[in-house]
Design an enzyme around this catalytic site. Sequence first.
Site, PDB file in Angstrom:
ATOM      1  N   LYS A  38     -11.644  58.533 -18.162  1.00 33.52           N
ATOM      2  CA  LYS A  38     -12.746  58.460 -19.117  1.00 33.52           C
ATOM      3  C   LYS A  38     -12.929  57.008 -19.562  1.00 33.52           C
ATOM      4  O   LYS A  38     -11.940  56.312 -19.797  1.00 33.52           O
ATOM      5  CB  LYS A  38     -12.449  59.342 -20.333  1.00 33.52           C
ATOM      6  CG  LYS A  38     -12.541  60.831 -20.063  1.00 33.52           C
ATOM      7  CD  LYS A  38     -12.241  61.648 -21.309  1.00 33.52           C
ATOM      8  CE  LYS A  38     -12.249  63.137 -21.032  1.00 33.52           C
ATOM      9  NZ  LYS A  38     -13.585  63.667 -20.666  1.00 33.52           N
ATOM     10  N   ASP A  49     -11.973  64.810 -13.862  1.00 34.66           N
ATOM     11  CA  ASP A  49     -12.255  65.060 -15.280  1.00 34.66           C
ATOM     12  C   ASP A  49     -12.872  66.446 -15.499  1.00 34.66           C
ATOM     13  O   ASP A  49     -13.016  66.896 -16.632  1.00 34.66           O
ATOM     14  CB  ASP A  49     -13.178  63.964 -15.825  1.00 34.66           C
ATOM     15  CG  ASP A  49     -13.138  63.863 -17.342  1.00 34.66           C
ATOM     16  OD1 ASP A  49     -12.258  64.500 -17.954  1.00 34.66           O
ATOM     17  OD2 ASP A  49     -13.993  63.153 -17.905  1.00 34.66           O
ATOM     18  N   GLU A  88     -11.431  69.153 -15.152  1.00 38.12           N
ATOM     19  CA  GLU A  88     -10.122  69.786 -14.961  1.00 38.12           C
ATOM     20  C   GLU A  88     -10.021  71.145 -15.650  1.00 38.12           C
ATOM     21  O   GLU A  88      -9.218  71.977 -15.258  1.00 38.12           O
ATOM     22  CB  GLU A  88      -9.015  68.857 -15.468  1.00 38.12           C
ATOM     23  CG  GLU A  88      -8.718  68.916 -16.978  1.00 38.12           C
ATOM     24  CD  GLU A  88      -9.880  68.511 -17.878  1.00 38.12           C
ATOM     25  OE1 GLU A  88     -10.790  67.802 -17.391  1.00 38.12           O
ATOM     26  OE2 GLU A  88      -9.887  68.900 -19.056  1.00 38.12           O
ATOM     27  N   ARG A 140     -11.978  73.772 -15.814  1.00 37.45           N
ATOM     28  CA  ARG A 140     -12.303  74.923 -14.961  1.00 37.45           C
ATOM     29  C   ARG A 140     -11.190  75.174 -13.952  1.00 37.45           C
ATOM     30  O   ARG A 140     -10.984  76.300 -13.516  1.00 37.45           O
ATOM     31  CB  ARG A 140     -13.665  74.675 -14.293  1.00 37.45           C
ATOM     32  CG  ARG A 140     -13.722  73.488 -13.393  1.00 37.45           C
ATOM     33  CD  ARG A 140     -15.151  73.031 -13.116  1.00 37.45           C
ATOM     34  NE  ARG A 140     -15.738  72.313 -14.256  1.00 37.45           N
ATOM     35  CZ  ARG A 140     -16.967  71.825 -14.287  1.00 37.45           C
ATOM     36  NH1 ARG A 140     -17.772  71.971 -13.236  1.00 37.45           N
ATOM     37  NH2 ARG A 140     -17.421  71.200 -15.350  1.00 37.45           N
TER      38      ARG A 140
END
Length: 505
Positions: free
Chosen positions: A284, A355, A357, A359
């Site tokens: 991020k 990112d 992640e 799910r």
Amino acid sequence: MSRTFTQSPVPATPGLDALDAVTVAAGSAPDGVQAVGYTVAASGDVPAALGLDREALSRAGFEGKPGSVLALPSASGPGVFAVGVGDDAPTGAALRDAAAAFVRAASRWADVALVVADVGGLDAVETGRVLAEGVALGRYRYAVLQSDSKHVPLERVTFDVAGFEGTAGADGGRLADGIAAGLRDARATVVARDLANTPPGRLTATDFGTVAQELGARFGFDVELFDKAALEGLGCGGLLGVNQGSAEEPRMIKLSYTPHGEATGHLGLVGKGIMYDSGGISLKPSDPMHLLMKMDMGGAAAVLGAFTALRDAGATARVTGWLMCTDNMPSGSSYKLGDVLVARGGTTIEVKNTDAEGRLVMCDALVLATEDGVDAIVDIATLTGAALMSLGQARAPFFATDEALADAVSAAAESADEPVWRFPLERKYRSQLDSGIADIANLGGKYAGATTAALFLEHFVGETPWAHLDIAGTMQSDSDDSWRSKGATGYGARILLHTAATFSR
Ligand code: BES
Ligand code: MN
Ligand code: ZN
């Protein structure tokens, strides 16, 4: 990993400890009470005890608006507060918020009373419930890491409600029942807040498992922990893939509540438990928002919070929870873009963004829930920035494949004043998740990110009725506001609690 000296242990659930220490009762304001609030509607009579008429209140800038509180000067005796409730027949949500605003305005005092003039059409149980929730949630603060905190926890709260006086009469007794229900419901939220507010270095996936065990022993549910080796045995490649870059072990925490007597059904609850979301290799960018990523386990925290209240709520269904816990870290061992993970059940997943992640950890649990033969699944996750972009911080998008389940979630959300809005599962977008190399990809297109994330999850639930709550927007509040307190809101804990408590097949 061993903890460094900078991560000295703090109580895991300080808000729950504070809730244990407060006495809440129905009756008239007791001797020695330090602050008394009087509810005032936007029109109609003003309580005589305030010693001011409406014009005088109005001159002081107080119009009886919901959430507004006016502190009146008093030379001696308890502090006196006018507490706005808006409509002269207030809703449960308005009364809850008024109680929260009052205890915040009276933040110096530990022993307070609220005199409620008119509860409109609310019955005694509902009145007690919303008032108790309001004071418990309104006064919440995560202060255990502040050495010089000015926070004064509540010790005693008394509700004097016109029409439901005393504790002897039938309505008084029902008011007390409602207060007990409100404290129980607040517990679910407070536990969820405590966990989400805890800094990431002090709450690893392993720690989360320990806290779950302690709460299970106290509140009557079973806890089974699955470590890395156990997850490998189960083939939970989603959770293991996300965990790959971390120095900390993952945990799947399975919670089981069994009702007395024959169960009216079996509900599965699944929570995203990303202890810290750095984005992984898809790191991020620097942004103040990412300070909030310690709360990326808010879904798992909401499930655990709800479990602490199931027994006291007399839930008649069997309820099983799966909390999918790990952090998402970049390192030499991280999962990579282009990797293909194999989820429980064999679905292959191409990783197009590390990112996305949430799910990936959820899908293993959704498969396990269907294998367990649950009658329905409700999952909850701080899943997408798109949820925050679309509905903001006050209302959470949800998706459902089953009308009865959607109605149950909506009713629970209404009763908790945790607003939701049902989004369509727009299957036209499903092809955005097609992969050239695997069964499905973890990344959709540029638009409707909450929807493509939901469509990914839907792939794993088979025919089981399913609802999905995306709490990325609502997990946190920038300020004290209504029943929400600054920091983690505990959003969804009471939705899950009410849904589970009334669930039948
Ligand atoms: N945990 C985040 C979602 C999030 C964002 C929660 C803001 C709370 C506040 C999630 O894991 C994430 O990073 N989602 C990505 C998905 C994208 C890469 C498809 C997002 O929404 O940007
Ligand atoms: Mn992420
Ligand atoms: Zn995340």
